[in-house]
Scaffold this active site. Structure first.
Site, PDB file in Angstrom:
ATOM      1  N   CYS A  95     -53.838  34.660  56.377  1.00 34.40           N
ATOM      2  CA  CYS A  95     -54.668  34.985  56.714  1.00 34.40           C
ATOM      3  C   CYS A  95     -56.320  33.506  56.665  1.00 34.40           C
ATOM      4  O   CYS A  95     -56.632  33.447  55.683  1.00 34.40           O
ATOM      5  CB  CYS A  95     -55.269  35.863  56.164  1.00 34.40           C
ATOM      6  SG  CYS A  95     -57.194  36.468  57.077  1.00 34.40           S
ATOM      7  N   HIS A 138     -52.859  42.672  63.219  1.00 38.56           N
ATOM      8  CA  HIS A 138     -53.904  42.286  62.150  1.00 38.56           C
ATOM      9  C   HIS A 138     -55.239  41.747  62.497  1.00 38.56           C
ATOM     10  O   HIS A 138     -56.200  42.595  61.532  1.00 38.56           O
ATOM     11  CB  HIS A 138     -53.371  40.332  61.849  1.00 38.56           C
ATOM     12  CG  HIS A 138     -53.435  39.980  60.950  1.00 38.56           C
ATOM     13  ND1 HIS A 138     -52.833  39.162  59.609  1.00 38.56           N
ATOM     14  CD2 HIS A 138     -55.226  39.147  60.710  1.00 38.56           C
ATOM     15  CE1 HIS A 138     -53.938  38.669  59.009  1.00 38.56           C
ATOM     16  NE2 HIS A 138     -54.910  37.960  59.277  1.00 38.56           N
ATOM     17  N   GLU A 139     -55.702  41.382  63.654  1.00 39.17           N
ATOM     18  CA  GLU A 139     -57.159  41.473  63.802  1.00 39.17           C
ATOM     19  C   GLU A 139     -57.539  42.120  64.413  1.00 39.17           C
ATOM     20  O   GLU A 139     -58.851  42.561  64.094  1.00 39.17           O
ATOM     21  CB  GLU A 139     -57.014  40.714  65.489  1.00 39.17           C
ATOM     22  CG  GLU A 139     -56.298  38.547  65.634  1.00 39.17           C
ATOM     23  CD  GLU A 139     -56.697  38.135  64.298  1.00 39.17           C
ATOM     24  OE1 GLU A 139     -57.702  38.115  64.445  1.00 39.17           O
ATOM     25  OE2 GLU A 139     -55.575  37.238  63.870  1.00 39.17           O
TER      26      GLU A 139
END
Ligand code: ZN
Length: 195
Positions: A95, A138-139
């Protein structure tokens, strides 16, 4: 939105803006297009495959992605909704807001439906499978204030204890710098007086 979109930078954990649930986008205007363009630029500079608006300190539901790095694969997702996810798979994720931390995260990646709007407010739908669905999830997590830290197990947390401590210290010293700058009374001399 930030006064000057060019000044936007990627913020790092434990900045509290990363933990906030972001608000839906309602205005599809020039500000939004400028924000997305700046995010694509930052993503490319940092060799990322995705970047969510809260990662530049803007708590709105928008993220950009590019799984290949080719400019023609840049994609902007506004107010995304993920559904029909299927087929759990474990994969490693990093990340941009948690540098030097890689976590194995299990997510459904065989099939995911994405419904979103583009920068002009048009809705579109995509059915994804594989890597792109991992980016989407993830986003999308970022838009809900969820980080890979929240998805890592106790062992991984222990492994990265030292790195997390470093990030906490970096953030604390940044905050102290910021506070010092704000404390300066208005009108006080800044450097050499020009008379
Ligand atoms: Zn991230």
């Amino acid at each position: 939105m930030a006064d000057d979109v060019k000044d936007l930078k990627i913020i790092r954990w434990p900045d509290p803006r990363l933990k906030k649930k972001s608000e839906p986008v309602t205005a599809f205007d020039e500000d939004l297009r400028n924000l997305a363009a700046r995010m694509l630029e930052l993503m490319r500079e940092c060799k990322g495959v995705g970047l969510a608006a809260p990662q530049v300190g803007v708590n709105i539901r928008l993220f950009v992605a590019n799984p290949t790095g080719k400019p023609e694969d840049d994609k902007v997702y506004v107010n995304p909704i993920l559904s029909d996810a299927d087929g759990d798979e474990e994969g490693e994720e990093g990340c941009l807001s948690l540098p030097d931390i890689n976590v194995k995260v299990t997510r459904p990646t065989a099939k995911v439906r994405m419904q979103a709007r583009d920068l002009s407010g048009e809705s579109f739908e995509q059915i994804g499978s594989g890597f792109i669905t991992r980016i989407w999830q993830h986003e999308n997590d970022h838009l809900n204030g969820i980080l890979i830290l929240d998805r890592m197990g106790a062992v991984a947390k222990l492994t990265y204890r030292k790195r997390l401590k470093e990030l906490e210290e970096e953030y604390a010293s940044q905050q102290a710098e910021e506070a010092k700058r704000k404390k300066r009374p208005p009108g006080a001399p800044r450097g050499t007086p020009l008379l």
